[in-house]
Design a protein around this motif. Structure first.
Motif, PDB file in Angstrom:
ATOM      1  N   THR A  69      -0.136 -10.815   7.108  1.00 44.76           N
ATOM      2  CA  THR A  69      -0.433  -9.395   7.270  1.00 44.76           C
ATOM      3  C   THR A  69       0.493  -8.477   6.483  1.00 44.76           C
ATOM      4  N   VAL A  70       1.547  -9.019   5.886  1.00 39.04           N
ATOM      5  CA  VAL A  70       2.478  -8.208   5.102  1.00 39.04           C
ATOM      6  C   VAL A  70       2.341  -8.593   3.638  1.00 39.04           C
ATOM      7  N   LEU A  71       2.193  -7.599   2.780  1.00 40.11           N
ATOM      8  CA  LEU A  71       2.026  -7.842   1.349  1.00 40.11           C
ATOM      9  C   LEU A  71       3.288  -8.493   0.779  1.00 40.11           C
ATOM     10  N   PRO A  72       3.159  -9.638   0.096  1.00 43.07           N
ATOM     11  CA  PRO A  72       4.338 -10.300  -0.449  1.00 43.07           C
ATOM     12  C   PRO A  72       4.803  -9.654  -1.752  1.00 43.07           C
ATOM     13  N   HIS A  73       6.055  -9.886  -2.115  1.00 44.88           N
ATOM     14  CA  HIS A  73       6.576  -9.431  -3.406  1.00 44.88           C
ATOM     15  C   HIS A  73       6.647 -10.638  -4.327  1.00 44.88           C
ATOM     16  N   VAL A  74       6.104 -10.496  -5.522  1.00 46.75           N
ATOM     17  CA  VAL A  74       6.187 -11.531  -6.548  1.00 46.75           C
ATOM     18  C   VAL A  74       6.722 -10.852  -7.799  1.00 46.75           C
ATOM     19  N   ASP A  75       7.881 -11.321  -8.300  1.00 53.53           N
ATOM     20  CA  ASP A  75       8.459 -10.729  -9.505  1.00 53.53           C
ATOM     21  C   ASP A  75       7.471 -10.778 -10.659  1.00 53.53           C
ATOM     22  N   HIS A  76       7.400  -9.713 -11.425  1.00 52.70           N
ATOM     23  CA  HIS A  76       6.552  -9.602 -12.619  1.00 52.70           C
ATOM     24  C   HIS A  76       5.069  -9.736 -12.294  1.00 52.70           C
ATOM     25  N   ALA A  77       4.673  -9.238 -11.119  1.00 51.23           N
ATOM     26  CA  ALA A  77       3.264  -9.344 -10.716  1.00 51.23           C
ATOM     27  C   ALA A  77       2.839  -8.127  -9.910  1.00 51.23           C
ATOM     28  N   ALA A  78       1.546  -7.934  -9.867  1.00 55.08           N
ATOM     29  CA  ALA A  78       0.940  -6.935  -8.996  1.00 55.08           C
ATOM     30  C   ALA A  78       0.113  -7.688  -7.961  1.00 55.08           C
ATOM     31  N   VAL A  79       0.346  -7.376  -6.705  1.00 55.10           N
ATOM     32  CA  VAL A  79      -0.411  -7.991  -5.616  1.00 55.10           C
ATOM     33  C   VAL A  79      -1.185  -6.868  -4.941  1.00 55.10           C
ATOM     34  N   SER A  80      -2.496  -6.979  -4.942  1.00 54.88           N
ATOM     35  CA  SER A  80      -3.364  -5.935  -4.414  1.00 54.88           C
ATOM     36  C   SER A  80      -3.308  -5.862  -2.886  1.00 54.88           C
ATOM     37  N   GLN A  81      -3.507  -4.654  -2.382  1.00 60.27           N
ATOM     38  CA  GLN A  81      -3.609  -4.449  -0.933  1.00 60.27           C
ATOM     39  C   GLN A  81      -4.771  -5.256  -0.353  1.00 60.27           C
TER      40      GLN A  81
END
Length: 100
Positions: A20-32
């Motif tokens: 349920t929580v958006l992850p952080h990935v270096d050098h990436a965009a993770v959509s809602q």
């Protein structure tokens, strides 16, 4: 609860926790759009920045995200130019490398 007893329309079931929580990935965009993601599912709305490629999947496993990474792209061809045959070993060099 009815007359001191639980009343079920069907047998209760347990479901695996979603992410349920958006992850952080270096050098990436993770959509809602990735939130929430059911356990056992992958999120396709994960994209590395230009010049990077994804290694691994962004998947939800029992409420926890896997840890994909974005690696710099490598040069897939030898430099083009006069007398560049000797530069064939440069194929596959990482971003920022100098071919001599």
């Amino acid at each position: 609860c009815e007359l001191g007893q639980w009343v079920y329309s069907s047998a209760p079931t347990c479901v695996k926790a979603p992410c349920t929580v958006l992850p952080h990935v270096d050098h990436a965009a993770v959509s809602q759009d990735c939130v929430p993601t059911a356990s056992g599912s992958a999120c396709d709305a994960f994209e590395c920045d230009p010049g990077y490629e994804a290694v691994g999947l962004l998947a939800c496993i029992e409420g926890q995200w896997t840890h994909p990474t974005c690696h710099p792209l490598r040069c897939s061809e030898a430099p083009v130019g006069e007398n560049t045959q000797r530069m064939l070993p440069c194929v596959g060099m990482p971003d920022g490398a100098v071919c001599q």
